[in-house]
Design an enzyme around this catalytic site. Sequence first.
Site, PDB file in Angstrom:
ATOM      1  N   HIS A 119      -2.074  64.802  -1.345  1.00 16.19           N
ATOM      2  CA  HIS A 119      -0.920  64.352  -0.447  1.00 16.19           C
ATOM      3  C   HIS A 119       0.239  64.144  -1.465  1.00 16.19           C
ATOM      4  O   HIS A 119       1.168  63.274  -1.164  1.00 16.19           O
ATOM      5  CB  HIS A 119      -1.365  62.925   0.404  1.00 16.19           C
ATOM      6  CG  HIS A 119      -2.313  63.332   1.310  1.00 16.19           C
ATOM      7  ND1 HIS A 119      -3.021  62.306   1.991  1.00 16.19           N
ATOM      8  CD2 HIS A 119      -2.479  64.527   2.006  1.00 16.19           C
ATOM      9  CE1 HIS A 119      -3.668  62.758   2.991  1.00 16.19           C
ATOM     10  NE2 HIS A 119      -3.686  64.333   3.087  1.00 16.19           N
ATOM     11  N   CYS A 130      17.138  71.571  -2.056  1.00 14.94           N
ATOM     12  CA  CYS A 130      16.889  72.785  -2.723  1.00 14.94           C
ATOM     13  C   CYS A 130      15.518  72.771  -3.165  1.00 14.94           C
ATOM     14  O   CYS A 130      14.927  73.816  -3.777  1.00 14.94           O
ATOM     15  CB  CYS A 130      18.111  73.042  -3.786  1.00 14.94           C
ATOM     16  SG  CYS A 130      17.593  72.103  -5.348  1.00 14.94           S
ATOM     17  N   CYS A 155      20.437  65.149  -6.695  1.00 18.44           N
ATOM     18  CA  CYS A 155      19.596  66.126  -7.313  1.00 18.44           C
ATOM     19  C   CYS A 155      20.712  66.925  -8.388  1.00 18.44           C
ATOM     20  O   CYS A 155      21.983  66.949  -8.095  1.00 18.44           O
ATOM     21  CB  CYS A 155      19.436  67.288  -6.335  1.00 18.44           C
ATOM     22  SG  CYS A 155      18.922  68.669  -7.071  1.00 18.44           S
ATOM     23  N   CYS A 158      21.867  70.579  -7.203  1.00 15.03           N
ATOM     24  CA  CYS A 158      22.768  70.801  -6.031  1.00 15.03           C
ATOM     25  C   CYS A 158      23.439  69.618  -5.448  1.00 15.03           C
ATOM     26  O   CYS A 158      24.195  69.641  -4.519  1.00 15.03           O
ATOM     27  CB  CYS A 158      21.832  71.639  -5.039  1.00 15.03           C
ATOM     28  SG  CYS A 158      20.716  70.418  -3.934  1.00 15.03           S
ATOM     29  N   GLY A 195     -13.713  55.160   0.114  1.00 12.10           N
ATOM     30  CA  GLY A 195     -12.398  54.476   0.555  1.00 12.10           C
ATOM     31  C   GLY A 195     -11.626  55.240   1.303  1.00 12.10           C
ATOM     32  O   GLY A 195     -10.144  55.104   1.177  1.00 12.10           O
ATOM     33  N   THR A 196     -12.046  56.101   2.214  1.00 14.71           N
ATOM     34  CA  THR A 196     -11.193  56.857   3.190  1.00 14.71           C
ATOM     35  C   THR A 196     -11.545  56.544   4.765  1.00 14.71           C
ATOM     36  O   THR A 196     -12.943  56.824   4.826  1.00 14.71           O
ATOM     37  CB  THR A 196     -11.087  58.354   2.525  1.00 14.71           C
ATOM     38  OG1 THR A 196     -10.087  58.866   3.815  1.00 14.71           O
ATOM     39  CG2 THR A 196     -12.402  58.965   2.715  1.00 14.71           C
ATOM     40  N   ASN A 221     -17.790  52.818   1.435  1.00  6.04           N
ATOM     41  CA  ASN A 221     -16.856  52.088   1.933  1.00  6.04           C
ATOM     42  C   ASN A 221     -17.562  50.726   2.668  1.00  6.04           C
ATOM     43  O   ASN A 221     -18.588  50.879   3.223  1.00  6.04           O
ATOM     44  CB  ASN A 221     -16.414  53.187   3.113  1.00  6.04           C
ATOM     45  CG  ASN A 221     -15.176  52.861   3.869  1.00  6.04           C
ATOM     46  OD1 ASN A 221     -14.899  51.703   4.250  1.00  6.04           O
ATOM     47  ND2 ASN A 221     -14.314  53.703   4.149  1.00  6.04           N
ATOM     48  N   ALA A 239     -15.988  49.550  -3.486  1.00 11.27           N
ATOM     49  CA  ALA A 239     -15.751  50.465  -4.205  1.00 11.27           C
ATOM     50  C   ALA A 239     -16.084  50.035  -5.679  1.00 11.27           C
ATOM     51  O   ALA A 239     -16.809  50.667  -6.502  1.00 11.27           O
ATOM     52  CB  ALA A 239     -14.801  51.630  -4.274  1.00 11.27           C
TER      53      ALA A 239
HETATM   54  P1  OAD Z   1      -6.937  54.400   5.253  1.00 11.34           P
HETATM   55  O1  OAD Z   1      -6.096  53.349   5.355  1.00 11.34           O
HETATM   56  O2  OAD Z   1      -6.900  55.226   6.708  1.00 11.34           O
HETATM   57  O3  OAD Z   1      -8.665  54.085   5.157  1.00 11.34           O
HETATM   58  C1  OAD Z   1      -8.938  53.268   3.989  1.00 11.34           C
HETATM   59  C2  OAD Z   1     -10.576  53.129   4.089  1.00 11.34           C
HETATM   60  O4  OAD Z   1     -10.799  52.281   2.530  1.00 11.34           O
HETATM   61  C3  OAD Z   1     -11.020  52.581   5.268  1.00 11.34           C
HETATM   62  O5  OAD Z   1     -12.073  53.178   5.508  1.00 11.34           O
HETATM   63  C4  OAD Z   1     -11.456  51.123   4.605  1.00 11.34           C
HETATM   64  O6  OAD Z   1     -12.589  50.579   5.236  1.00 11.34           O
HETATM   65  C5  OAD Z   1     -11.851  51.484   3.182  1.00 11.34           C
HETATM   66  N1  OAD Z   1     -11.567  50.287   2.167  1.00 11.34           N
HETATM   67  C6  OAD Z   1     -10.945  49.429   2.098  1.00 11.34           C
HETATM   68  N2  OAD Z   1     -11.050  48.802   1.089  1.00 11.34           N
HETATM   69  C7  OAD Z   1     -12.155  49.137   0.301  1.00 11.34           C
HETATM   70  C8  OAD Z   1     -12.696  48.831  -0.964  1.00 11.34           C
HETATM   71  N3  OAD Z   1     -12.556  47.927  -1.607  1.00 11.34           N
HETATM   72  N4  OAD Z   1     -13.641  49.969  -1.576  1.00 11.34           N
HETATM   73  C9  OAD Z   1     -13.984  51.083  -0.656  1.00 11.34           C
HETATM   74  N5  OAD Z   1     -13.226  51.263   0.490  1.00 11.34           N
HETATM   75  C10 OAD Z   1     -12.342  50.667   1.020  1.00 11.34           C
HETATM   76  O7  OAD Z   1      -6.568  55.260   3.960  1.00 11.34           O
HETATM   77  P2  OAD Z   1      -6.876  56.886   3.718  1.00 11.34           P
HETATM   78  O8  OAD Z   1      -8.270  57.608   4.440  1.00 11.34           O
HETATM   79  O9  OAD Z   1      -6.496  57.141   2.561  1.00 11.34           O
HETATM   80  O10 OAD Z   1      -1.521  60.278   4.167  1.00 11.34           O
HETATM   81  O11 OAD Z   1      -5.761  57.429   4.705  1.00 11.34           O
HETATM   82  C11 OAD Z   1      -5.465  58.885   4.720  1.00 11.34           C
HETATM   83  C12 OAD Z   1      -3.955  59.486   4.728  1.00 11.34           C
HETATM   84  O12 OAD Z   1      -3.571  58.587   5.854  1.00 11.34           O
HETATM   85  C13 OAD Z   1      -3.252  58.637   3.286  1.00 11.34           C
HETATM   86  O13 OAD Z   1      -3.582  59.686   2.405  1.00 11.34           O
HETATM   87  C14 OAD Z   1      -1.854  58.704   3.882  1.00 11.34           C
HETATM   88  C15 OAD Z   1      -2.389  58.258   5.550  1.00 11.34           C
HETATM   89  O14 OAD Z   1      -1.377  58.611   6.457  1.00 11.34           O
HETATM   90  C16 OAD Z   1      -0.216  60.554   3.959  1.00 11.34           C
HETATM   91  O15 OAD Z   1       0.716  59.732   3.774  1.00 11.34           O
HETATM   92  C17 OAD Z   1      -0.119  62.174   4.038  1.00 11.34           C
END
Ligand code: OAD
Length: 253
Positions: A119, A130, A155, A158, A195-196, A221, A239
């Site tokens: 990302h 540009c 920039c 440009c 953590g996603t 998670n 984590a």
């Molecule tokens: P999210 O905020 O959607 O999810 C964060 C996750 O981390 C959740 O599932 C929490 O339960 C978990 N979490 C919280 N604390 C934690 C810890 N201490 N250890 C492990 N896990 C923990 O974030 P992302 O999945 O990264 O994109 O979100 C994906 C994308 O959505 C981001 O990259 C961003 C956003 O829109 C863009 O901006 C393009």
Amino acid sequence: MMFAEELLDTLRQARHVVVFTGAGVSAESGIPTFRDRLDGLWSRLPPATLATTAAFRADPSLVWGWYQWRRTLVHRAQPNPAHRAIAELAGMVPQLTLITQNVDDLHERAGSQDVIHLHGQLERPRCFTCGREPGSPLPAPDEPQAGRHVIPPACEHCGGPLRPGVVWFGESLPADALSQAFHAAEQCDLLISVGTSGVVYPAAEIPQVAWRMRATVLHVNPQPGPLHGEREFALASAAGVALPALLDAAFAG
Ligand code: OAD
């Protein structure tokens, strides 16, 4: 912590481990996630007001100011034990590919190399007009507050406004990063997702691809989603606690 023997054996025997991280890996460094109920960035501000080209066109200094505030948080933060455990793991297995959805540089500052940033990165701005990148890095952010407007620098090629080097809603992911990430997911024997929330595509497909190609998948998670069962594990813990404990259990002694 207790770990399944099958998981520890898979980690010890893995030839290629993919670690796939999201905002949760940086949460213990004090960087807010996007979707956590109380302090998630998107629960306070709808992303469409800040993370789209339309938002930038409408009010560049609102959007640039918001990303300068996020840079301030990252500059003040330090890598946590989860970032460090991932960097250490790279020295313990034959091959490790680190794929992150995060735009911070905490993996690099913990010692990880060749991080695939799906990302984009806060520190890699480019021209909105540009597309070229500035010749020198951005100066350190000057402690702006959330919500303060900051005029984007011009920039040097440009004169157009610089934009953050991150992927906004509706934009494609960087093609090289994406193909490297999918290639690694297809090749690996263990994928550790850390953590996603797994709701933003195409990134969220990466663990699914690894699982379909017969890799084992481990989710780290505090609030893991549902599991398939076979070849899938979850550690329902922060984590920074779970990853160092896992490495200890698999490799110490
Ligand atoms: P999210 O905020 O959607 O999810 C964060 C996750 O981390 C959740 O599932 C929490 O339960 C978990 N979490 C919280 N604390 C934690 C810890 N201490 N250890 C492990 N896990 C923990 O974030 P992302 O999945 O990264 O994109 O979100 C994906 C994308 O959505 C981001 O990259 C961003 C956003 O829109 C863009 O901006 C393009």
